[in-house]
Enzyme design. Structure first.
Site, short mmCIF file in Angstrom:
data_model
loop_
_atom_site.label_atom_id
_atom_site.label_comp_id
_atom_site.label_asym_id
_atom_site.label_seq_id
_atom_site.Cartn_x
_atom_site.Cartn_y
_atom_site.Cartn_z
N TYR A 88 57.20 82.40 74.46
CA TYR A 88 56.12 82.42 73.47
C TYR A 88 56.46 81.35 72.44
O TYR A 88 57.24 80.44 72.73
CB TYR A 88 56.08 83.85 72.90
CG TYR A 88 54.93 84.21 72.02
CD1 TYR A 88 53.62 83.89 72.35
CD2 TYR A 88 55.13 84.93 70.84
CE1 TYR A 88 52.56 84.26 71.53
CE2 TYR A 88 54.07 85.30 70.02
CZ TYR A 88 52.80 84.96 70.37
OH TYR A 88 51.75 85.33 69.57
N ARG B 175 42.39 74.42 70.14
CA ARG B 175 43.32 74.51 69.00
C ARG B 175 44.52 75.33 69.44
O ARG B 175 44.61 76.53 69.18
CB ARG B 175 42.60 75.16 67.80
CG ARG B 175 43.28 74.92 66.47
CD ARG B 175 43.67 76.22 65.80
NE ARG B 175 44.67 76.94 66.55
CZ ARG B 175 44.91 78.25 66.51
NH1 ARG B 175 44.20 78.99 65.73
NH2 ARG B 175 45.86 78.83 67.22
N LYS C 64 50.86 84.88 76.50
CA LYS C 64 50.35 86.09 75.83
C LYS C 64 50.31 87.25 76.82
O LYS C 64 50.63 88.39 76.48
CB LYS C 64 48.93 85.84 75.30
CG LYS C 64 48.89 84.84 74.16
CD LYS C 64 48.82 85.52 72.82
CE LYS C 64 49.04 84.52 71.71
NZ LYS C 64 48.88 85.05 70.37
N GLU D 140 41.39 83.25 72.61
CA GLU D 140 42.67 82.76 72.11
C GLU D 140 42.62 81.24 71.90
O GLU D 140 42.24 80.50 72.82
CB GLU D 140 43.74 83.10 73.16
CG GLU D 140 45.15 82.86 72.75
CD GLU D 140 45.59 83.81 71.64
OE1 GLU D 140 45.33 85.01 71.72
OE2 GLU D 140 46.22 83.31 70.69
N ASP D 141 43.01 80.80 70.72
CA ASP D 141 43.17 79.37 70.45
C ASP D 141 41.92 78.53 70.76
O ASP D 141 42.03 77.43 71.30
CB ASP D 141 44.42 78.82 71.16
CG ASP D 141 45.70 79.28 70.46
OD1 ASP D 141 45.59 80.07 69.49
OD2 ASP D 141 46.79 78.86 70.85
N ASP E 69 42.02 87.01 68.85
CA ASP E 69 43.36 87.28 68.36
C ASP E 69 43.70 86.47 67.11
O ASP E 69 44.37 86.95 66.20
CB ASP E 69 44.34 86.94 69.49
CG ASP E 69 45.75 87.30 69.15
OD1 ASP E 69 45.94 88.34 68.51
OD2 ASP E 69 46.66 86.54 69.52
N ASP E 70 43.23 85.22 67.06
CA ASP E 70 43.58 84.37 65.92
C ASP E 70 42.93 84.86 64.64
O ASP E 70 43.51 84.75 63.56
CB ASP E 70 43.16 82.92 66.21
CG ASP E 70 43.83 82.43 67.47
OD1 ASP E 70 45.05 82.29 67.45
OD2 ASP E 70 43.13 82.26 68.49
N ASN F 277 52.27 78.05 63.42
CA ASN F 277 53.08 77.91 64.63
C ASN F 277 52.87 76.53 65.25
O ASN F 277 51.82 75.95 65.05
CB ASN F 277 52.65 78.97 65.66
CG ASN F 277 52.98 80.36 65.19
OD1 ASN F 277 54.02 80.59 64.60
ND2 ASN F 277 52.10 81.31 65.46
#
Ligand code: NAD
Length: 547
Positions: A99, A152, A170, A241-242, A264-265, A404
């Site tokens: 991760y 992203r 994930k 996600e992202d 999730d973000d 991150n």
């Protein structure tokens, strides 16, 4: 040789090459006999514990984290049970490899390190055909999909199809932390192209060679995927996600009441940050209702966190408008004020009349925040003056550098503790090592949504939720905060130890499932003991017996 004998032989070899059923050198003599594997493996049978020792030795001998990552991924491709045993028994050591931060580097170098495919690719070329190709996925019991379009990736920007490492990572955590069966996890790359010039010019790039598709075409393609996925895998939970900022908010609004999904973000990050703030208040004695939060970054993570913080204050009886006034944002255009010419929809509710401010330090002096929350992807953007000023304003300032991977953190743990003489309550998105100052060791917490999304997903799936709601994330935040011990707080860590992560996830899942039943969001009957039911579903990395 007759067909039956041939098929029995083939069956054994197939199992040897099937990562979900393979046991490697742990096939017992009886297994080998039953599966016709005798002679196809080295003669000595090893126990899973011995296999784990071999794997750990190999990992520790590698000189870079990327090599360790590659070794782990190839183990996952060969023997998932052993992979999960190693990850679960050594979570502190393995999490940063599978991760953040290493997965970020793996995504950046994906075109060079590619070995075996994992996950499912839906591309702009598949329009009209998605249901058909999705049936190529070999596991029919997918319960959780993590999907990205790679726009992203962490704080690294548009990595196109190379972002596939994120859904894979994930979902490995869904199994390791929340006990989803590996075959229930489906990583999806929604490849609509990339606007990353370097990748477009790279002959080794393995995504679509085109600029990002946007607008109606993008939406139609995603609709088609969602329709196909929900039809082929009934009840599946889809985690966005992202995605880039504009799509992320838009898609969450579009789908949240239609299908079982969350972002999730926006929502996962919010819950983990809120939980960290509640933990920090247990250290500095502050009250949630007295906090003034200054966010660096007004994107998915920042706005999502502020919304959840506001929801927590509303729960305490504070009116929503008043609660919003406790959140301040500083982004690429400076302090978020209502006199900006253009304000994106997701930011509007936090824009207000404030004097113009030219830099972040000035914003701190104006607002006098109790906490600064870095969600900007800009390394070094909490410099010494910022941190020292926070320590002048507050006895125990809350300083969270949440971007991150590690290379994007707004400040390091060491600098923050040193510049505040150990007074800061620090957490970061990617892990930092403990810092010794004098005779005190400060342990930075990892404010990462890994504490939240696996448990929320588990609770939603076990209860058969039709939707995932913000209320569930708020409950997850409280549950996580309640699981931080006094010992953790004494060393400055506002999160529970990662080696408790399975218990953490189970308890969060239980709170989420309770809401599902309370709100009538399921047709499934409520079990007497929800926690026991949840634990019953959690995968253990134990080999099957064949002999
Ligand atoms: P986003 O693209 O939606 O938002 C980024 C925000 O940062 C935007 O508002 C942008 O204006 C602002 N920004 C960029 N450069 C800036 C600068 N120089 N000064 C001030 N503001 C600046 O991204 P996001 O989803 O909100 O994620 C942001 C960061 O948070 C990423 O690095 C991501 O890795 C991290 N994140 C961490 C977690 C976690 O669990 N710790 C979870 C999600 C996101």
């Amino acid at each position: 040789m007759n067909d039956n004998k041939l098929s029995a032989l083939y069956q054994g070899v197939k199992i040897l090459h099937d990562p979900i059923r393979n046991k490697g050198t742990a096939f017992t003599e009886a297994d080998r006999e039953a599966l016709n594997l005798t002679g196809l493996l080295p003669p000595r049978v090893h126990s899973p514990a011995e296999q784990e020792q071999r794997v750990l030795g190999n990992i520790r001998n590698k000189s870079t984290d990327l090599e360790k990552y590659l070794y782990l991924i190839s183990l996952q491709d060969r023997n998932e049970t052993l992979f999960y045993r190693v990850v679960m028994n050594n979570i502190y050591e393995m999490m940063p490899l599978i991760y953040t931060p290493t997965v970020g580097q793996a995504c950046q170098e994906f075109q060079h390190i590619f070995r075996r495919p994992r996950g499912f690719y839906v591309t702009a070329r598949d329009r009209g055909n998605i249901k058909k190709i999705l049936q190529n996925w070999p596991h029919k019991e997918a319960k959780i999909i993590v999907i990205t379009d790679g726009e992203r990736i962490l704080g690294l920007g548009d990595l196109g199809a190379q972002g596939m490492g994120i859904p894979i990572g994930k979902l490995s955590l869904y199994t390791a932390c929340a006990g989803f069966q590996p075959a229930q996890c489906l990583p999806v790359m929604f490849d609509v192209g990339t606007d990353n010039e370097a990748l477009l010019n790279d002959p080794l790039y393995n995504g679509l060679e085109q600029r990002r598709m946007r607008g109606e075409q993008y939406d139609d393609l995603l609709d088609e995927f969602i329709d196909a996925a929900t039809e082929l895998f009934p009840g599946v939970l889809i985690q966005f996600e992202d995605f880039g900022n504009t799509n992320a908010f838009r898609l969450l609004d579009k789908y949240r009441n239609k299908i079982n999904c969350f972002n999730d973000d926006i929502q996962g990050t919010a819950a983990v940050v809120l939980s960290g703030i509640i933990g920090a208040l247990r250290i500095n004695g502050g009250k949630l209702s007295e906090q003034r939060l200054l966010f660096l970054g007004a994107g998915e993570a920042g706005i999502g966190t502020a919304d959840t913080f506001v929801a927590a204050l509303v729960e305490e009886g504070i009116p929503v408008e008043k609660a919003r006034k406790q959140c301040f944002f500083y982004d690429t255009q400076g302090l978020l004020t209502s006199d900006r010419e253009y304000i994106a929809d997701h930011k509007k509710r936090f824009a207000r009349k404030l004097p113009p401010v030219e830099n972040f330090l000035e914003a701190i002096n104006l607002i006098k925040p109790t906490a600064i929350l870095g969600l900007s992807g800009q390394p070094g953007s909490f410099p010494r003056e910022v941190i020292e000023t926070m320590a002048q304003i507050n006895k125990r300032p809350i300083i969270f550098a949440l971007s991150n991977p590690t290379s994007k953190a707004e400040c390091t743990a060491e600098d923050t503790y040193r510049w505040t003489k150990g007074r800061a309550i620090f957490a970061s998105g990617s892990p930092f090592a403990p810092v010794k100052l004098g005779n005190k060791t400060h342990v930075p917490g990892q404010g990462n949504n890994v504490y939240i999304f696996p448990g929320v997903g588990l609770g939603a799936i076990v209860s058969g939720a039709k939707h995932v709601t913000d209320e569930m994330f708020l409950a997850a935040a409280h549950s996580l905060a309640n699981q931080v011990s006094e010992e953790q707080l004494a060393v400055g860590n506002v999160y529970p130890p990662l080696d408790n992560i399975r218990e953490v996830c189970a308890l969060i899942a239980c709170e989420v499932a309770k809401i599902v039943w309370e709100r009538g969001l399921t047709d499934r009957e409520q079990p007497q003991d929800i926690l026991a039911e949840i634990k019953k579903h959690m995968y253990q990395p134990v080999y099957p017996h064949y002999g």
